[in-house]
Design an enzyme around this catalytic site. Structure first.
Site, PDB file in Angstrom:
ATOM      1  N   THR A 292      46.825  73.691  43.246  1.00  0.00           N
ATOM      2  CA  THR A 292      46.973  73.063  42.020  1.00  0.00           C
ATOM      3  C   THR A 292      48.524  72.534  41.990  1.00  0.00           C
ATOM      4  OG1 THR A 292      48.061  74.823  40.715  1.00  0.00           O
ATOM      5  CG2 THR A 292      45.454  74.726  40.782  1.00  0.00           C
ATOM      6  N   GLU A 293      48.699  71.665  41.115  1.00  0.00           N
ATOM      7  CA  GLU A 293      50.115  70.813  40.996  1.00  0.00           C
ATOM      8  C   GLU A 293      51.349  71.909  40.920  1.00  0.00           C
ATOM      9  OE1 GLU A 293      50.386  67.969  37.956  1.00  0.00           O
ATOM     10  OE2 GLU A 293      48.529  67.336  38.289  1.00  0.00           O
ATOM     11  N   GLY A 294      51.438  73.040  40.573  1.00  0.00           N
ATOM     12  CA  GLY A 294      52.536  73.723  40.430  1.00  0.00           C
ATOM     13  C   GLY A 294      52.729  74.471  41.721  1.00  0.00           C
TER      14      GLY A 294
END
Lengths: 268, 334, 334, 268
Positions: D57-59
């Site tokens: 995921t993006e983080g």
């Protein structure tokens, strides 16, 4: 480097150099140390008069003091054993040094010139010329010293005082001092202000505020202006206020020797 | 995708290296954690004409250069810190056998960052104005060099800075303290640029001093700075960094550091060193014998040992690792 | 320099914030770990005209915007993920009360990286070619915008890419899981851009859910991604991220997330919310009472709780923290 | 989004959309998921036919699968509870996505146009014009979707099929599709190839290989070409090979519902 101890003194020339360097650091400063003598000088300052110095090394080691003697390197176990933070090179050299946040850095030099430019890359016979000839002697390259020289608020250069090391012009600029002097650094927009002192085994040189040429400001109890001039490869100017550097106090020597547990600075 | 990525060292070198490649070591530099044993294996398999990407020199590059296996290298610092000049590398540079392209330590890290980001260039506020910018060992006749660190104009202020070329080595052989069989890795001690390198390199092989269960990674996910999704293979090799150090696991072997560097100062010394310390062992056990069991005990008694304590419960035994490796080989063969 | 940097929240806000400042929150985004309690205190002290730098919106920016305290903001994502649109921020944007400058999530991180590096610009291979590049809420009449993400020519290939402006906020109030009194910090869960932000910001204040002894940091130095040397003050405030989550410590308070966002949809709702959940508590205890002790117990029973286990032995009690704080105040006063 | 279940079907329209999206993912791929439906679609693929998908995921959350139901966000505790690695946004969105390493990304859209450009920033009445007027409705901004749209090898867009969402031209390009079509992306040198499919609550659109205009490729058992044309705000072309999308298999539905433990896709 010359490590011959003066038998008449209760300290070695290298110890004097380390203490003189350490005196350049002020409490609370953000400071980066290289390996070897410069690390000892830095941690001496912390042990003696700058307990709150915020010290780091190039790889991103924070909150450490060496254990078991002089670290073999800036990531050595002797400095990793009691650190509070390990990060990385982008952080230490980029975010904290090249950014201009670091107040002071200590670097070494194989050769330094009158404008404080440092060569740690190689020794050539004569000028290199327009084609990049092989060096007669390959040295260690710039390492993080170039980054410190460009970014740190001020830079202290430690170097053994010998004519071959004090050149009118270094054959290769590994780490920029004041380049050709004057405002030459401004061409590159360096955030760091350049070298504030060259601390040698014989004395202390500082830059002229305008020309940026380094001039002799002080000598040690065991050295002399004459010895320094004879040991400098350029026509070194002497400050009108030239003076003797105070000798190490017992407290200073004790602090230095606690840091230099294995006596690296006392070995011949 | 195999259920684990454990590979024998020799097989990893066979699969992922070739003559003329751009080869990067992932290390804590210059005399810290580095998979020097990977360099030994490159020599055992007679890899040639390597283009080394070493954030800083280590004994690995010193050995590869001294033995003539590397003909190009790019690095920041090229010495061995308190151990002095790197004699093998120095000899190769002075003789012209190896072209050494100089950068600073930040420059190497920034170039790896740029490679990881896939930027066409990286802003350079260091190295400019020095001979690092003006002199190129890869293009010695171009002076001052216009292509090594060219200028770029900041569109906000109009002022000129430099531009570094990003690095994307063909392979990074990264030394880590702990890896799980899937390729999740924990580094103890400074990362230097191993985080950025692991993303910049086209392929990544981990060389781990110890193998742990994946449960260790789930307990400490913030320590797993190299996730399995970018790793090709995991090599288990204890004392992989010897004679250099690995925080938490072992200290630097001072006498071998000096012995090795002295040997690399001459061709004959290098040949002897290769005979005695590169070609001489046949597996992990005989490698450890070569180091010496007493030396291993002494080096393992490190002031940093406590750093390993939180992870010891998950460390796999050699027998468990062998079983996993066998499983993997069977799967690969199938 | 005080021997510890513990400061009461109100005092940290008094010392390190001012009207019109560029204020950054350090968080895991958008609905993760963020020091929302710092935003509450900004409102309690009636800070105005804030320029928010939020990698992504959180309930903090939603609250500051909804209550009219922020008049500018820059962010990547401006919603609340599964909790929907951020009603307070949305209302402020739609009414023109707040100018919201749009970037992507990578752009915000890259701009903080550039600020940390002190680069004059950051290479941009994203955001170009979209209205993020062409439209600027800070310069609405310039279309297409030439100054928000200007072009820069890659000196190696000659092709054009974009250039981001670096960020250097006046203050970053960074939420961390654990801090020691000196300001060393451990984040559990994704960092998002807290590492880069901590170096980009002119000053850093940590807001920690728990305070640990420095021995914890010496045991896990690789987890200490924010070292004390760059930190001004450490604020202890449990459930600092409430109603958002803090991995290892507490889950998101779903019902309050919804309640709060619904309240922020209107001026009256916002005024009521500020009265009841911003101005209503006087200290940590009454803040925890406000959340509700049952809710706290429920939120603390998180599937992530095991992530905190390795560190529990070093966590200081409120009494120990109070003693340290008192010591610090005495020293500061001296 | 429309979440009305068709009473005659053993699955909802949103479940069909999630399964159709999940089918776009192949085993072993490096994939990035947004939050909500796209995350469910991604983890469904992993649970069903792509066990070795390398999801993030993006983080910078790696090695996780959600526990306890649909995560509230990409950094939620439901996805943090069983991860093997947490890093940061520069890593996930920069090193792995914008760099071009990521094979596929799934993004959502408030509005999409015939060239696959996505608007998630705001709704204006008419064109925005040369001065950047305030939006009538402010949406969520680009988030990481712009980075995915620029960098991921291919992009799958998930969107509820309604006329207002399928515009001839989006009012604001938050995340670039094929811009004005044809080779327009090349102007910017994007390393990602652009959107490969728009998966809707009614069917599947794919781009013409030359013009890059999206055309109707398939519809669901419960929808029809006519319904789709009526629900699209541009003059949608129909592929000569238009066909019905296979209905979810029992195995697919079971896998999806294991991932969607709290039944987010089954709620009205």
């Amino acid at each position: 480097m010359s490590t011959v101890a003066n038998e008449n003194l209760p300290y070695t020339r290298q110890e004097m150099m380390a203490i003189a360097t350490g005196r350049e650091l002020r409490d609370g400063e953000l400071a980066i140390f290289g390996v070897g003598l410069s690390m000892l000088a830095g941690y001496f300052a912390q042990a003696h008069h700058a307990p709150n110095i915020r010290a780091m090394t190039e790889g991103g080691v924070y909150g450490a003091t060496p254990v078991g003697g002089l670290p073999w390197g800036i990531e050595c176990n002797r400095i990793s054993a009691n650190a509070t933070s390990f990060t990385n090179a982008i952080d230490a050299l980029g975010f904290l040094v090249a950014s201009g946040r670091c107040d002071v850095g200590i670097i070494g030099a194989a050769q330094v010139d009158k404008f404080g430019n440092v060569n740690t890359t190689g020794i050539w016979e004569g000028e290199i010329g327009d084609s990049y000839r092989l060096p007669k002697t390959r040295l260690t390259g710039a390492g993080g010293a170039n980054d410190i020289a460009c970014g740190a608020g001020r830079v202290v250069i430690m170097v053994t005082h010998e004519p071959k090391r004090f050149a009118d012009k270094v054959s290769y600029i590994s780490s920029p001092g004041y380049l050709e002097g004057g405002n030459a650094r401004e061409r590159y927009g360096f955030v760091g202000k350049g070298p504030s002192a060259i601390i040698t085994t014989l004395g202390i040189l500082r830059p002229d505020p305008v020309s940026k040429e380094f001039i002799l400001e002080a000598y040690y109890a065991f050295s002399s202006i004459e010895e320094i001039l004879a040991s400098t490869g350029w026509d070194l100017k002497v400050s009108p206020t030239v003076h003797v550097v105070p000798e190490p106090t017992p407290e200073e020597l004790a602090a230095l020797r606690r840091v230099d547990a294995t006596g690296a600075l006392r070995k011949a | 995708m195999p259920s684990n990525k454990l590979l024998p060292l020799a097989e990893a070198v066979r699969r992922y290296t070739w003559d003329g490649m751009q080869y990067a070591s992932g290390a804590a530099l210059p005399v810290g954690s580095d998979a020097i044993v990977f360099g030994r294996e490159l020599l055992r398999q007679q890899r040639r004409d390597l283009h080394g990407i070493f954030h800083c020199n280590t004994q690995q590059l010193n050995l590869l250069a001294g033995a003539g296996a590397a003909t190009k290298a790019e690095c920041g610092f090229s010495g061995l810190e308190v151990f002095g000049f790197a004699n093998g590398l120095r000899r190769a540079v002075e003789s012209g056998q190896l072209a050494l392209e100089d950068y600073s330590n930040l420059a190497m890290a920034a170039r790896l960052l740029g490679g990881a980001m896939n930027w066409p260039f990286v802003p350079a506020t260091v190295n400019i104005g020095s001979d690092i910018q003006d002199r190129s060992a890869f293009a010695p006749d171009e002076y001052p060099s216009k292509r090594k660190i060219p200028s770029v104009t900041d569109p906000f202020s109009g002022r000129e800075i430099g531009a570094f070329s990003p690095l994307k080595p063909d392979l990074a052989a990264i030394h880590v303290s702990l890896a799980d069989p899937l390729g999740n890795a924990i580094m103890l001690g400074t990362e230097w640029s191993r985080f950025e390198l692991s993303r910049a390199a086209k392929k990544v092989v981990l060389i781990a001093d110890a193998i742990v269960d994946t449960d260790c990674m789930r307990q400490f996910p913030n320590l797993v700075r190299i996730p399995d999704i970018i790793v090709e293979a995991v090599v288990y090799w204890p004392f992989a960094a010897w004679p250099q150090s690995s925080p938490g696991l072992y200290d630097v072997d001072e006498s071998h550091m000096k012995f090795m560097n002295k040997a690399l100062a001459t061709e004959q010394g290098t040949a002897d060193y290769v005979r005695d310390f590169v070609d001489s062992y046949s597996d992990i056990d005989s490698y450890l014998d070569l180091i010496g069991r007493d030396t291993i005990a002494k080096l393992s008694d490190s002031a940093t040992s406590f750093l390993l304590d939180p992870f010891r419960q998950w460390i796999k035994t050699p027998a468990e690792i062998a079983a996993l490796s066998a499983e993997n080989s069977a799967e690969v063969a199938a």
